[in-house]
Design a protein around this motif. Sequence first.
Motif, PDB file in Angstrom:
ATOM      1  N   LEU A   2       0.837  -1.182   0.000  1.00 38.93           N
ATOM      2  CA  LEU A   2       0.000   0.000   0.000  1.00 38.93           C
ATOM      3  C   LEU A   2       0.882   1.246   0.000  1.00 38.93           C
ATOM      4  CD1 LEU A   2      -2.487  -1.022   2.838  1.00 38.93           C
ATOM      5  CD2 LEU A   2      -2.937  -1.045   0.377  1.00 38.93           C
ATOM      6  N   LEU A   3       0.350   2.357  -0.484  1.00 37.92           N
ATOM      7  CA  LEU A   3       1.144   3.583  -0.473  1.00 37.92           C
ATOM      8  C   LEU A   3       1.516   3.982   0.951  1.00 37.92           C
ATOM      9  CD1 LEU A   3      -0.378   5.854  -3.265  1.00 37.92           C
ATOM     10  CD2 LEU A   3       1.372   4.072  -3.416  1.00 37.92           C
ATOM     11  N   SER A   4       0.640   3.699   1.892  1.00 40.00           N
ATOM     12  CA  SER A   4       0.949   4.006   3.290  1.00 40.00           C
ATOM     13  C   SER A   4       2.117   3.162   3.799  1.00 40.00           C
ATOM     14  CB  SER A   4      -0.277   3.817   4.172  1.00 40.00           C
ATOM     15  OG  SER A   4      -0.761   2.492   4.086  1.00 40.00           O
ATOM     16  N   ASP A   5       2.222   1.922   3.323  1.00 40.72           N
ATOM     17  CA  ASP A   5       3.355   1.069   3.694  1.00 40.72           C
ATOM     18  C   ASP A   5       4.656   1.615   3.104  1.00 40.72           C
ATOM     19  OD1 ASP A   5       1.610  -0.685   5.019  1.00 40.72           O
ATOM     20  OD2 ASP A   5       1.344  -1.903   3.207  1.00 40.72           O
ATOM     21  N   VAL A   6       4.570   2.073   1.857  1.00 42.69           N
ATOM     22  CA  VAL A   6       5.742   2.664   1.205  1.00 42.69           C
ATOM     23  C   VAL A   6       6.162   3.921   1.959  1.00 42.69           C
ATOM     24  CG1 VAL A   6       6.614   3.715  -0.913  1.00 42.69           C
ATOM     25  CG2 VAL A   6       5.147   1.697  -1.040  1.00 42.69           C
ATOM     26  N   ALA A   7       5.188   4.740   2.336  1.00 49.34           N
ATOM     27  CA  ALA A   7       5.483   5.959   3.087  1.00 49.34           C
ATOM     28  C   ALA A   7       6.200   5.638   4.392  1.00 49.34           C
ATOM     29  CB  ALA A   7       4.202   6.740   3.349  1.00 49.34           C
ATOM     30  N   ALA A   8       5.727   4.611   5.086  1.00 49.67           N
ATOM     31  CA  ALA A   8       6.362   4.207   6.343  1.00 49.67           C
ATOM     32  C   ALA A   8       7.789   3.718   6.085  1.00 49.67           C
ATOM     33  CB  ALA A   8       5.537   3.121   7.026  1.00 49.67           C
ATOM     34  N   GLU A   9       7.976   2.964   5.021  1.00 50.93           N
ATOM     35  CA  GLU A   9       9.295   2.434   4.684  1.00 50.93           C
ATOM     36  C   GLU A   9      10.287   3.556   4.376  1.00 50.93           C
ATOM     37  OE1 GLU A   9      11.809  -0.979   3.601  1.00 50.93           O
ATOM     38  OE2 GLU A   9       9.752  -1.033   4.335  1.00 50.93           O
ATOM     39  N   LEU A  10       9.816   4.583   3.669  1.00 54.45           N
ATOM     40  CA  LEU A  10      10.683   5.701   3.287  1.00 54.45           C
ATOM     41  C   LEU A  10      10.700   6.819   4.333  1.00 54.45           C
ATOM     42  CD1 LEU A  10       9.731   6.035  -0.495  1.00 54.45           C
ATOM     43  CD2 LEU A  10      11.756   4.926   0.478  1.00 54.45           C
ATOM     44  N   ASN A  11       9.848   6.701   5.349  1.00 46.16           N
ATOM     45  CA  ASN A  11       9.714   7.710   6.390  1.00 46.16           C
ATOM     46  C   ASN A  11       9.335   9.076   5.800  1.00 46.16           C
ATOM     47  OD1 ASN A  11       9.653   8.545   9.065  1.00 46.16           O
ATOM     48  ND2 ASN A  11      11.794   9.183   9.035  1.00 46.16           N
ATOM     49  N   VAL A  12       8.334   9.051   4.920  1.00 44.96           N
ATOM     50  CA  VAL A  12       7.794  10.258   4.305  1.00 44.96           C
ATOM     51  C   VAL A  12       6.271  10.201   4.423  1.00 44.96           C
ATOM     52  CG1 VAL A  12       9.726  10.497   2.690  1.00 44.96           C
ATOM     53  CG2 VAL A  12       7.683   9.251   1.972  1.00 44.96           C
ATOM     54  N   SER A  13       5.597  11.254   4.004  1.00 47.20           N
ATOM     55  CA  SER A  13       4.135  11.281   4.099  1.00 47.20           C
ATOM     56  C   SER A  13       3.495  10.470   2.967  1.00 47.20           C
ATOM     57  CB  SER A  13       3.627  12.723   4.044  1.00 47.20           C
ATOM     58  OG  SER A  13       3.814  13.257   2.749  1.00 47.20           O
ATOM     59  N   ASP A  14       2.253  10.085   3.196  1.00 47.46           N
ATOM     60  CA  ASP A  14       1.483   9.390   2.166  1.00 47.46           C
ATOM     61  C   ASP A  14       1.373  10.246   0.909  1.00 47.46           C
ATOM     62  OD1 ASP A  14       1.135   7.441   4.082  1.00 47.46           O
ATOM     63  OD2 ASP A  14      -1.041   7.655   4.219  1.00 47.46           O
ATOM     64  N   SER A  15       1.189  11.550   1.089  1.00 44.80           N
ATOM     65  CA  SER A  15       1.036  12.437  -0.069  1.00 44.80           C
ATOM     66  C   SER A  15       2.329  12.526  -0.881  1.00 44.80           C
ATOM     67  CB  SER A  15       0.565  13.827   0.354  1.00 44.80           C
ATOM     68  OG  SER A  15       1.504  14.450   1.191  1.00 44.80           O
TER      69      SER A  15
END
Length: 70
Positions: A2-15
């Motif tokens: 999910l994009l939220s998982d990617v955001a968590a992995e990269l430590n950035v926001s969902d947007s």
Amino acid sequence: MLLSDVAAELNVSDSQVYHLVRSGDLPAIKIGGRGQWRVERAKLEEYIQQKYDETAVWVENNPLTDRDPD
């Protein structure tokens, strides 16, 4: 992923991840009736490696120098 998982992995926001996907920087697929985005882990790993490579070139071309030449 999910994009939220990617955001968590990269430590950035969902947007920020959504922008990466919509700009084509990070390959993803849109699935389902609601059009949810998914990123393959392999594509994320390739993206991360590409960023490491780009950063290495940038560091090489922009060496750290002392401000005080003493």
